[in-house]
Enzyme design. Structure first.
Site, short mmCIF file in Angstrom:
data_model
loop_
_atom_site.label_atom_id
_atom_site.label_comp_id
_atom_site.label_asym_id
_atom_site.label_seq_id
_atom_site.Cartn_x
_atom_site.Cartn_y
_atom_site.Cartn_z
N CYS A 123 51.96 93.47 18.88
CA CYS A 123 53.50 93.79 17.85
C CYS A 123 52.02 93.37 16.83
O CYS A 123 51.85 94.00 15.27
CB CYS A 123 54.53 93.84 17.52
SG CYS A 123 55.07 94.76 16.26
N CYS A 124 52.37 91.32 16.35
CA CYS A 124 51.39 91.64 15.73
C CYS A 124 50.22 91.37 15.46
O CYS A 124 49.18 91.33 14.02
CB CYS A 124 52.18 89.54 15.27
SG CYS A 124 53.98 89.08 15.18
N CYS A 205 57.16 90.19 7.91
CA CYS A 205 58.07 91.67 8.52
C CYS A 205 58.94 91.41 8.06
O CYS A 205 60.50 90.66 9.00
CB CYS A 205 57.44 92.17 9.44
SG CYS A 205 56.03 92.30 10.01
N CYS A 208 61.28 91.01 12.06
CA CYS A 208 61.27 89.45 12.07
C CYS A 208 61.63 88.50 11.27
O CYS A 208 61.19 87.30 11.92
CB CYS A 208 59.52 89.45 12.88
SG CYS A 208 59.45 90.73 14.09
N CYS A 233 52.38 84.15 15.21
CA CYS A 233 51.82 85.41 16.07
C CYS A 233 50.38 85.18 15.84
O CYS A 233 49.89 86.32 16.37
CB CYS A 233 52.02 86.41 14.20
SG CYS A 233 51.21 85.59 12.92
#
Length: 246
Positions: A123-124, A205, A208, A233
């Site tokens: 996702c990162c 984000c 997170c 990340c």
């Protein structure tokens, strides 16, 4: 529960004036050497706001850019508009490829980051690494807000380094303390993310990031469900593409 971050944290070190002079000199020299090839990659956190303020205060010809991952806090997005109004400068905003993000969410769900470290890092990669690669394309140097006391993983951050693509990476606040950062913000009336007033020292984000409790490490609120060793990340890990202070 909230606090006023500057009054809580602003404690300059004995060498603050020397650090500030060095940071200003680094930015000024880099601007002269790299011109349009230089960019500040800002996460809009407190450290990055110090750098943005110095760029604006000294009228340095350094572009300022950030990543909108599509999952930022509303307060972070509001700060972006505040920066542009306060300083009269345009911040370049890079976003992830929407088709790739939609495909990832369709395949893994919008809470995939909680299922495994691999999915969180994927996702990162989609939301940060890929757009950062486009942000840095054609640049010869870039500036981050990394500091040595942010985490054990960053304890050896140098003032300058080379990223995985050979660009010069400048970390002009490497030796600044958290108290130094907030002393500068308080002294110069620098805009900052109001989440810092709610005990969010490190902001990423929204899913997170959480507030930290008294005595917790600086980055304890980032990916708090993971092992401490995994808490990056990929933005600042070689040989991957590197990027903004995450």
């Amino acid at each position: 529960m909230s606090s006023h971050a500057p009054s809580l944290h602003a404690r300059p070190s004995d060498s603050y004036d020397t650090k500030l002079a060095h940071t200003t000199a680094v930015l000024t020299s880099a601007a002269a050497e790299h011109g349009a090839g230089l960019v500040q990659a800002t996460s809009l956190g407190a450290e990055d706001m110090v750098i943005t303020d110095l760029i604006a205060r000294w009228h340095l010809p350094i572009g300022i850019a950030t990543l909108d991952t599509g999952m930022l806090h509303a307060e972070t997005l509001a700060l972006l508009k505040h920066i542009e109004a306060h300083y009269g400068i345009q911040v370049q905003v890079m976003q992830p490829q929407q088709e790739a993000v939609l495909h990832f969410v369709d395949q893994n769900g919008d809470r995939a980051m909680f299922r495994s470290v691999a999915l969180r890092k994927a996702c990162c990669a989609l939301r940060k690494l890929e757009p950062l690669g486009r942000l840095l394309a054609g640049k010869t140097a870039w500036i981050t807000g990394l500091r040595r006391d942010q985490s054990d993983n960053r304890a050896a951050v140098p003032f300058s380094d080379r990223d995985g693509d050979g660009r010069l990476k400048l970390n002009p606040l490497a030796d600044w303390s958290w108290g130094d950062v907030w002393h500068y913000i308080a002294t110069n009336d620098v805009p900052y993310n109001p989440l810092h007033d709610r005990f969010y020292p490190s902001i990423g984000c929204a899913p997170c990031t959480r507030a930290i409790a008294l005595g917790e490490d600086f980055r304890a609120g980032r990916w708090w469900w993971e092992d401490e060793a995994a808490k990056e990340c990929g933005l600042h890990v070689k040989p991957s593409i590197e990027g903004v202070s995450a």
